[in-house]
Design an enzyme around this catalytic site. Structure first.
Site, PDB file in Angstrom:
ATOM      1  N   HIS A 105       5.879  -4.437   6.025  1.00 51.22           N
ATOM      2  CA  HIS A 105       5.615  -3.165   5.343  1.00 51.22           C
ATOM      3  C   HIS A 105       4.331  -2.520   5.833  1.00 51.22           C
ATOM      4  CE1 HIS A 105       2.825  -5.491   2.809  1.00 51.22           C
ATOM      5  NE2 HIS A 105       2.310  -4.337   2.451  1.00 51.22           N
ATOM      6  N   CYS A 135     -14.730  -5.219 -11.121  1.00 52.74           N
ATOM      7  CA  CYS A 135     -14.230  -4.953 -12.476  1.00 52.74           C
ATOM      8  C   CYS A 135     -12.717  -5.036 -12.502  1.00 52.74           C
ATOM      9  CB  CYS A 135     -14.691  -3.584 -12.943  1.00 52.74           C
ATOM     10  SG  CYS A 135     -16.467  -3.396 -12.909  1.00 52.74           S
ATOM     11  N   SER A 148       2.900  -8.695   7.876  1.00 54.27           N
ATOM     12  CA  SER A 148       3.881  -8.247   6.891  1.00 54.27           C
ATOM     13  C   SER A 148       4.476  -6.932   7.369  1.00 54.27           C
ATOM     14  CB  SER A 148       3.222  -8.062   5.526  1.00 54.27           C
ATOM     15  OG  SER A 148       4.180  -7.689   4.559  1.00 54.27           O
TER      16      SER A 148
END
Length: 282
Positions: free
Chosen positions: A17, A141, A15
């Site tokens: 970026h 979480c 990618s």
């Protein structure tokens, strides 16, 4: 990072970026002779590997940025590695109950990961974001899955309170120092909100009693926090039986035992969830 990929690879993806190019442009390289079938919609463009018209300006910008990064990649990698080594060394000194994750040498130069006991990873991300730092987390979480990071699980390390710091090219030492100044207060604030136990040894006793901790319905890192609070209430050699239906407990309770010098005995079925047995060693 940003170097040649050696070996007998078949397919490469990237990618733009990630090396400072424009977002939304990707790289796909398929070695000749490799069987390849696109998994999404296709048409006659790009040999049937991608649909629609190409974004030529963005592709040119991606190539130009990759050339620019490659021109100074070796020098920048050395500089970033020095900064991540500083983070790896300082974080355990500044923050108690922290596990730095990953090999100190065989790793990408600009990435460092650590996990904090008794901390919810997403909450810590928000605290750091408010201080101006955009970092990532491999914590279990998450609001979407509530399952441990499969990478951290494979490594056998603590999943709760995980922070992944990625230093982009151009990051300077002053930014790293400010992060190290902010981090201890952010971790302490999250632990205070969760009513986490204070660090330190517990009193030594004798005996072999069993203490049951019911953490059913509670999510990471609460089961580990409740275990830490009661471990001193059983005599040395005694057992704590933690009941939990959170998948992260299967990873985090053994990791807590290793970090705190206690014995993880194993798990056993329970009427609800799973029972995790911990023996107090000191």
């Amino acid at each position: 990072g940003w170097g040649r990929v050696e070996g007998d690879w078949s397919v490469l993806t990237g990618s733009a970026h990630k090396w400072g190019g424009p977002s939304g442009v990707g790289l796909l390289v398929v070695r000749k002779g490799v069987r390849f079938a696109a998994q999404g919609p296709v048409d006659e463009r790009e040999s049937g590997r991608a649909p629609g018209f190409e974004n030529i300006p963005a592709i040119v910008a991606a190539a130009a940025s990759l050339r620019a990064v490659r021109a100074e990649a070796a020098q920048e990698a050395v500089r970033l590695r020095e900064l991540t080594e500083r983070i790896r060394a300082r974080v355990p000194e500044l923050v108690p109950d922290v596990e730095v994750v990953g090999d100190p040498v065989r790793r990408l130069p600009g990435i460092v990961t650590f996990s904090c006991l008794y901390v919810d990873g997403e909450t810590l991300l928000h605290e750091l974001d408010r201080a101006g730092f955009s970092v990532s987390s491999g914590s279990s979480c998450t609001s979407s899955t509530l399952t441990p990071s499969h990478v951290l699980r494979a490594m056998g390390v603590l999943s709760e309170g995980n922070i992944r710091v990625s230093l982009p090219p151009g990051t300077d030492a002053e930014e790293v120092e400010r992060f190290l100044q902010v981090l201890p207060g952010a971790v302490a604030g999250v632990r205070e909100k969760l009513d986490a136990p204070a660090s330190g040894p517990v009193a030594r006793e004798d005996g072999d009693d069993v203490l049951v901790v019911d953490s059913l319905g509670k999510r990471c890192p609460i089961p580990v926090i409740e275990l830490a609070k009661v471990i001193g209430q059983v005599p040395v050699g005694g057992l704590v039986r933690v009941l939990s239906d959170d998948e992260a407990a299967r990873l985090d309770i053994p990791a807590w035992c290793e970090m705190r010098g206690q014995e993880y005995v194993g798990e056993e079925p329970a009427e609800r969830g799973t029972a995790y047995l911990v023996r107090r060693l000191g």
